[in-house]
Design a protein around this motif. Structure first.
Motif, PDB file in Angstrom:
ATOM      1  N   LEU A  35     -13.224  41.700  -5.473  1.00 46.90           N
ATOM      2  CA  LEU A  35     -13.947  41.160  -6.178  1.00 46.90           C
ATOM      3  C   LEU A  35     -13.272  40.043  -7.185  1.00 46.90           C
ATOM      4  N   TYR A  38     -12.069  37.121  -5.785  1.00 47.83           N
ATOM      5  CA  TYR A  38     -13.024  36.079  -5.452  1.00 47.83           C
ATOM      6  C   TYR A  38     -13.417  35.522  -6.631  1.00 47.83           C
ATOM      7  N   VAL A  39     -13.712  36.288  -7.804  1.00 46.31           N
ATOM      8  CA  VAL A  39     -14.126  35.671  -8.997  1.00 46.31           C
ATOM      9  C   VAL A  39     -13.142  34.567  -9.600  1.00 46.31           C
TER      10      VAL A  39
ATOM     11  N   MET B 317     -24.950  30.435  -8.514  1.00 42.13           N
ATOM     12  CA  MET B 317     -24.553  31.657  -8.446  1.00 42.13           C
ATOM     13  C   MET B 317     -25.079  32.378  -9.716  1.00 42.13           C
ATOM     14  N   GLU B 319     -28.034  31.777 -11.270  1.00 45.23           N
ATOM     15  CA  GLU B 319     -29.384  32.033 -11.142  1.00 45.23           C
ATOM     16  C   GLU B 319     -29.637  33.208  -9.942  1.00 45.23           C
ATOM     17  N   LYS B 325     -29.832  40.790 -10.238  1.00 39.23           N
ATOM     18  CA  LYS B 325     -29.226  41.868 -10.911  1.00 39.23           C
ATOM     19  C   LYS B 325     -29.612  43.416 -10.664  1.00 39.23           C
ATOM     20  N   LEU B 328     -28.747  44.652  -7.446  1.00 35.86           N
ATOM     21  CA  LEU B 328     -27.280  44.803  -7.209  1.00 35.86           C
ATOM     22  C   LEU B 328     -26.978  46.117  -7.849  1.00 35.86           C
ATOM     23  N   ALA B 329     -27.493  46.562  -9.158  1.00 39.26           N
ATOM     24  CA  ALA B 329     -27.086  47.769  -9.841  1.00 39.26           C
ATOM     25  C   ALA B 329     -27.585  48.971  -9.048  1.00 39.26           C
ATOM     26  N   ARG B 340     -23.039  40.569  -1.109  1.00 45.37           N
ATOM     27  CA  ARG B 340     -22.664  41.442  -2.565  1.00 45.37           C
ATOM     28  C   ARG B 340     -21.570  40.702  -3.247  1.00 45.37           C
ATOM     29  N   LEU B 341     -20.617  40.216  -2.807  1.00 43.26           N
ATOM     30  CA  LEU B 341     -19.395  39.716  -3.596  1.00 43.26           C
ATOM     31  C   LEU B 341     -20.130  38.411  -4.266  1.00 43.26           C
ATOM     32  N   ARG B 342     -20.886  37.776  -3.425  1.00 46.95           N
ATOM     33  CA  ARG B 342     -21.233  36.399  -4.208  1.00 46.95           C
ATOM     34  C   ARG B 342     -22.061  36.865  -5.252  1.00 46.95           C
ATOM     35  N   GLU B 344     -22.145  39.737  -7.154  1.00 46.50           N
ATOM     36  CA  GLU B 344     -21.477  40.275  -8.383  1.00 46.50           C
ATOM     37  C   GLU B 344     -20.502  39.287  -8.869  1.00 46.50           C
ATOM     38  N   ALA B 345     -20.144  38.161  -8.450  1.00 48.49           N
ATOM     39  CA  ALA B 345     -19.262  37.024  -9.052  1.00 48.49           C
ATOM     40  C   ALA B 345     -20.096  36.426  -9.833  1.00 48.49           C
ATOM     41  N   LEU B 347     -22.061  37.265 -11.932  1.00 44.61           N
ATOM     42  CA  LEU B 347     -22.142  37.791 -13.230  1.00 44.61           C
ATOM     43  C   LEU B 347     -21.033  37.197 -13.971  1.00 44.61           C
ATOM     44  N   PHE B 348     -19.994  36.539 -13.534  1.00 45.58           N
ATOM     45  CA  PHE B 348     -18.967  36.154 -14.496  1.00 45.58           C
ATOM     46  C   PHE B 348     -19.205  34.671 -14.724  1.00 45.58           C
ATOM     47  N   ILE B 349     -20.334  34.069 -14.316  1.00 40.18           N
ATOM     48  CA  ILE B 349     -20.477  32.789 -14.660  1.00 40.18           C
ATOM     49  C   ILE B 349     -21.051  33.029 -16.121  1.00 40.18           C
ATOM     50  N   THR B 350     -20.378  31.918 -17.010  1.00 35.57           N
ATOM     51  CA  THR B 350     -20.673  32.320 -18.402  1.00 35.57           C
ATOM     52  C   THR B 350     -21.941  31.315 -18.756  1.00 35.57           C
TER      53      THR B 350
END
Lengths: 68, 470
Positions: A35, A38-39, B317, B319, B325, B328-329, B340-342, B344-345, B347-350
């Motif tokens: 991850l 990927y991130v 990503m 939205e 969310k 996912l949890a 899943r990877l997309r 989870e990723a 969540l890192f968009i601010t």
């Protein structure tokens, strides 16, 4: 996070934990490493947003397309 | 009548026969069920089939029509819905075993409208899990297979809709398009796919992926059938907060076969991007044909096309991860790993990134609006490549090796940002026999012009009449 400096793995784990992801050991770590890669790739792909001149633009938040 | 011929007839051809009682809805539905039984082991288009319910509905339709109680041109016509359209009493999985036993208690608006129009539901169609991918991969219910070559993807996320329509399993299907998920499988399977203007077709009762970019729409073999489907499903819906209060015309009235005076802009940036030369030529030939039929064609500049991936990625990503969310949890380990990877990723968009993308969206929309003040339609390829092999992570587009997801969404995402109507229609076949497609985009709510040009092109060509080899 689309900043120029890449996120460290420790910072990533901290953010992942804050986001509610399981950052546990064992198999979890292998997933987190995948991850993390990927991130980093996703955030790198967003850097071009910083090159847009949006100084005079408000976010298009209405979710409505232009209507004539 | 030969059952296979029935399966490849359009709704526009079937409807007069059904209405005149020359063909029974029971015969139509049985032919399609037989076709599904014959081809489904190869294609895997459906998650849930409803043979008994469909035949019962066909018998009711037959009785109604015999008694002079016709509900209109879709009465007795087979439809199938992507499995994220809620259907009362019929499970709706969103392509995930997590929802394998989820049975909605209420129809989505599109299902209700098709039902009201007398269309007959054959089943629920396979899809990329939670609509989050452009290929049509699904480990839970099996990957979808392209009717033109089962080793190749259908495209996604509405992959089952693409394969079912192309193979004569169903006459009208639906998809949902957030980054291209109607137009991608339409292009790769050789059928018609319309992403209507945002807000024209209700999203009520569909599993969201990105609230601001989700568009439900029809997938068919002919533009006429797309217009007929739009007549049934378009229109204001108070249950959808984004639904537009606009008048809905008779879309079939725009199918004049005439493109005289229609101004078509061809963004030069489309042909600077990674692109299979065969497709580039096929699309140029299609545009030249429209010009020979009276359209006014000229090259235009669309520089912000090159920003479309970054803008839409940030929005989609963020939205999608916000919506999913809790899932996912709770069930992250049950998701298809790339999905899943997309999620989870995202969540890192601010918030700052998301809002900057929305600012970019405002600029992008302004440029697209300016272009469509100069021309009536924008034309280009729907896809830079033909259908790639299942599970391929890269594709070769001309001289460029490109990630599959980026390549397949390259030309489709721009119109999810704007919400403008865009259609994909077949415009030829590659040397290896795989479909290629032309994309036309119009002004908001100007589906009539989009459909008019697409229909005129189909009247002058026979790409849509070819059948896959199965």
């Amino acid at each position: 996070m689309a900043a120029e400096s890449p996120m460290t793995y420790d910072a990533f784990l901290s953010l992942a934990n804050e986001s509610g992801l399981d950052v546990g050991s064992g198999a979890g770590n292998a997933h987190m490493e995948e991850l993390y890669s990927y991130v980093k790739a996703v955030l790198a792909s967003l850097r071009s947003l910083n090159e847009l001149d949006v100084s005079q633009v408000e976010p298009d938040m209405a979710f409505m397309p232009f209507r004539e | 009548m030969d059952p296979l011929e029935i399966c490849y007839m359009s709704a526009g051809e079937l409807s007069p026969l059904i209405q005149s009682k020359a063909l029974s809805p029971v015969e139509v539905i049985q032919a399609h069920l037989d076709r599904i039984q014959e081809t489904e082991p190869v294609l895997n288009s459906f998650i849930t089939l409803l043979p008994e319910e469909a035949l019962a509905a066909a018998r009711r339709a037959e009785a109604d029509i015999q008694a002079g109680r016709s509900r209109g041109p879709l009465h007795g016509i087979p439809v199938a819905l992507k499995d994220l359209y809620n259907t009362a009493g019929v499970r709706t999985t969103s392509g995930s075993r997590i929802f394998d036993t989820f049975i909605p208690h209420e129809d989505c608006t599109v299902a209700a409208k098709f039902n009201q129009a007398g269309a007959i539901l054959l089943g629920k169609l396979n899809m990329h899990q939670f609509a989050y991918g452009p290929t049509g991969e699904n480990p839970d219910y099996g990957h979808m297979h392209n009717p033109w070559d089962p080793e190749m993807v259908t495209g996604g996320s509405s992959g089952g809709s693409g394969s079912a329509t192309a193979a004569g399993q169903c006459t009208i299907t639906t998809g949902s398009d957030t980054g291209g998920s109607i137009r991608i499988p339409a292009a790769l399977c050789g059928i018609v796919g319309l992403k209507p203007t945002y807000g024209l077709v209700s999203r009520f009762g569909l599993t969201p992926l990105s609230w601001s970019m989700d568009h439900p729409g029809p997938m068919t073999r002919t533009v006429e059938d797309t217009a007929m489907a739009m007549n049934a499903i378009a229109g204001y819906d108070p249950k959808d907060v984004a639904s537009a209060r606009v008048d809905v015309p008779d879309y079939t009235a725009s199918l004049t076969g005439d493109v005289s005076g229609v101004r078509i802009g061809v963004p030069k940036e489309f042909f600077d991007a990674p692109l299979d030369p065969q497709i580039g030529q096929g699309v140029r030939d299609a545009i030249a044909l429209l010009e020979s039929m009276g359209a006014q064609v000229r090259e235009v500049d669309f520089p912000m096309f090159n920003d479309s991936q970054a803008i839409s990625t940030a929005m989609l990503m963020a939205e999608a991860s916000a919506y999913h969310k809790d899932l996912l949890a709770r069930d992250g380990d049950k998701l298809y790993p790339p999905v899943r990877l997309r999620l989870e990723a995202g969540l890192f968009i601010t918030a700052a990134d998301y809002l900057r993308a929305q600012q970019g969206r405002a600029l992008f929309n302004q440029q697209a609006r300016d272009l469509l003040n100069e021309v009536d339609l924008l034309a280009g390829p729907t896809e830079p490549v033909t259908a790639p092999p299942i599970l391929a992570d890269h594709v070769q587009a001309g001289q460029h090796s490109v990630g599959t997801t980026s390549a397949l969404t390259q030309y489709t995402r721009p119109y999810n940002i704007t919400g403008f109507p865009a259609i994909s229609i077949p415009c030829g076949f590659s040397g290896s026999g795989m479909p290629m497609a032309l994309q036309l985009c119009g002004r908001p709510f100007d589906e009539p012009t989009v459909l008019r040009a697409a229909h005129a092109y189909q009247q002058a060509t026979d790409w849509h009449k070819r059948r896959p080899p199965l």
